[in-house]
Motif scaffolding. Structure first.
Motif, PDB file in Angstrom:
ATOM      1  N   ASN A  29       0.841  -1.212   0.000  1.00 44.31           N
ATOM      2  CA  ASN A  29       0.000   0.000   0.000  1.00 44.31           C
ATOM      3  C   ASN A  29       0.869   1.253   0.000  1.00 44.31           C
ATOM      4  O   ASN A  29       0.558   2.235  -0.670  1.00 44.31           O
ATOM      5  CB  ASN A  29      -0.922   0.019   1.233  1.00 44.31           C
ATOM      6  N   GLY A 132      -8.289  -9.924   3.666  1.00 44.26           N
ATOM      7  CA  GLY A 132      -8.671  -8.616   4.206  1.00 44.26           C
ATOM      8  C   GLY A 132      -8.361  -7.530   3.190  1.00 44.26           C
ATOM      9  O   GLY A 132      -7.468  -7.685   2.352  1.00 44.26           O
ATOM     10  N   VAL A 133      -9.117  -6.435   3.288  1.00 45.76           N
ATOM     11  CA  VAL A 133      -8.957  -5.308   2.351  1.00 45.76           C
ATOM     12  C   VAL A 133      -8.671  -4.050   3.144  1.00 45.76           C
ATOM     13  O   VAL A 133      -9.326  -3.784   4.158  1.00 45.76           O
ATOM     14  CB  VAL A 133     -10.258  -5.102   1.528  1.00 45.76           C
TER      15      VAL A 133
HETATM   16  C1  BTN Z   1      -7.425  -6.165   7.222  1.00 50.22           C
HETATM   17  O1  BTN Z   1      -8.141  -7.151   7.144  1.00 50.22           O
HETATM   18  O2  BTN Z   1      -7.207  -5.632   8.314  1.00 50.22           O
HETATM   19  C2  BTN Z   1      -6.831  -5.586   5.961  1.00 50.22           C
HETATM   20  C3  BTN Z   1      -5.617  -6.335   5.518  1.00 50.22           C
HETATM   21  C4  BTN Z   1      -5.001  -5.796   4.247  1.00 50.22           C
HETATM   22  C5  BTN Z   1      -3.687  -6.463   3.931  1.00 50.22           C
HETATM   23  C6  BTN Z   1      -3.146  -6.066   2.583  1.00 50.22           C
HETATM   24  S1  BTN Z   1      -1.751  -7.059   2.107  1.00 50.22           S
HETATM   25  C7  BTN Z   1      -1.452  -5.988   0.771  1.00 50.22           C
HETATM   26  C8  BTN Z   1      -1.688  -4.574   1.259  1.00 50.22           C
HETATM   27  N1  BTN Z   1      -0.490  -4.044   1.891  1.00 50.22           N
HETATM   28  C9  BTN Z   1      -0.663  -3.834   3.193  1.00 50.22           C
HETATM   29  O3  BTN Z   1       0.211  -3.392   3.964  1.00 50.22           O
HETATM   30  N2  BTN Z   1      -1.899  -4.159   3.552  1.00 50.22           N
HETATM   31  C10 BTN Z   1      -2.680  -4.626   2.422  1.00 50.22           C
END
Ligand code: BTN
Length: 264
Positions: A29, A132-133
């Motif tokens: 991200n 997760g998103v």
């Molecule tokens: C959650 O369920 O809390 C959200 C998780 C999101 C994880 C993804 S992995 C790719 C992207 N880079 C990150 O640091 N986080 C998201």
């Protein structure tokens, strides 16, 4: 995984046509936001085989061991105002659910950002998180400059750290065999592209509609406020409002709109 391998399998028009793969990075991200600030086009996808500071919602970390799972971030530039952006999380969950369906699975979406699979545990079934998103936005002067949609899918992990072991699962555990991460990525981008186009045209209504096709609400359910576990609401989830908020009816019959929180 490399650019050529993905390009050979991908049938999208714009999503993933700009692509970066990294053996390791802090958080995809963060990398995607950096590229977006430097002018990267909508549709850029950044994938890493491992993250050293993978981030989840509500300040949590995201378990990101090397080579097992899928960690990706997508740069979007939706033609919508900032207030309409949060439901993109619902839309991304729906994209993942559609992709997992092509693997023969029946995923369920838990508001707002979890994709779950039902797993037999002893004599009962448990819903466990497979994806997760994390959606992050930069805006200025009433416009969304860019949005980064981060998606983590537990593809081939077999073991999880003790703190999430009870709640997490993977595609490999559900299917009984490993999945090809490039095939999974291609399926996800192909499922998500038309959803993004619908979101550009119709906004949150498109996200809510796609989400509800796979949603399953725990009954009864409890929502806790981020960082304030003592503040909670209990009741029956009635669905999602047109703007993506959760509609919850408490035991007195009063209806609440929940904008953010943890559902259990
Ligand atoms: C959650 O369920 O809390 C959200 C998780 C999101 C994880 C993804 S992995 C790719 C992207 N880079 C990150 O640091 N986080 C998201």
């Amino acid at each position: 995984m490399d650019e050529a391998e993905l390009a050979a399998r991908l049938h999208t028009r714009w999503l993933g046509r700009a692509f970066e793969w990294h053996a390791s990075c802090g958080s995809t991200n963060d990398l995607a936001a950096e590229r977006a600030r430097a002018g990267a086009p909508a549709g850029l996808v950044i994938v890493a085989d491992a993250q050293t500071s993978g981030r989840g919602r509500l300040g949590r970390s995201w378990h990101s061991p090397a080579d097992e799972n899928l960690y990706l971030s997508i740069v979007l530039r939706p033609a919508r105002p900032p207030s309409e952006i949060p439901p993109l999380t619902l839309l991304a969950g729906a994209g993942v659910a559609r992709a997992l369906t092509t693997f023969g699975l029946t995923p369920r979406l838990k508001w707002p950002n979890d994709v779950e699979l039902v797993e037999p545990v002893g004599a009962t079934n448990r819903r466990r998180k497979v994806c997760g998103v994390l959606t992050e936005m930069a805006s200025a002067g009433g416009s969304a400059l860019h949005v980064v949609v981060g998606i983590g899918i537990n593809a081939n992990a077999v073991d999880f750290p003790p703190e999430i072991a009870e709640r997490a699962t993977s595609l490999r555990r559900a299917l009984g065999h490993a999945v090809d991460r490039v095939e999974l990525l291609a399926a996800l981008l192909e499922a998500f592209e038309p959803l993004c186009e619908a979101f550009d045209r119709r906004g949150p209504a498109a996200a809510v509609e796609a989400f509800e096709a796979h949603a399953a609400f725990p009954t009864p359910c409890r929502v806790t406020a981020p960082g304030r576990p003592s503040e909670r609401l209990e009741g029956i989830a009635l669905g999602v409002e047109p703007d993506g908020a959760l509609r919850l009816q408490d035991e007195t019959g009063q209806i609440h709109r929940v904008i953010s929180g943890e559902l259990s």
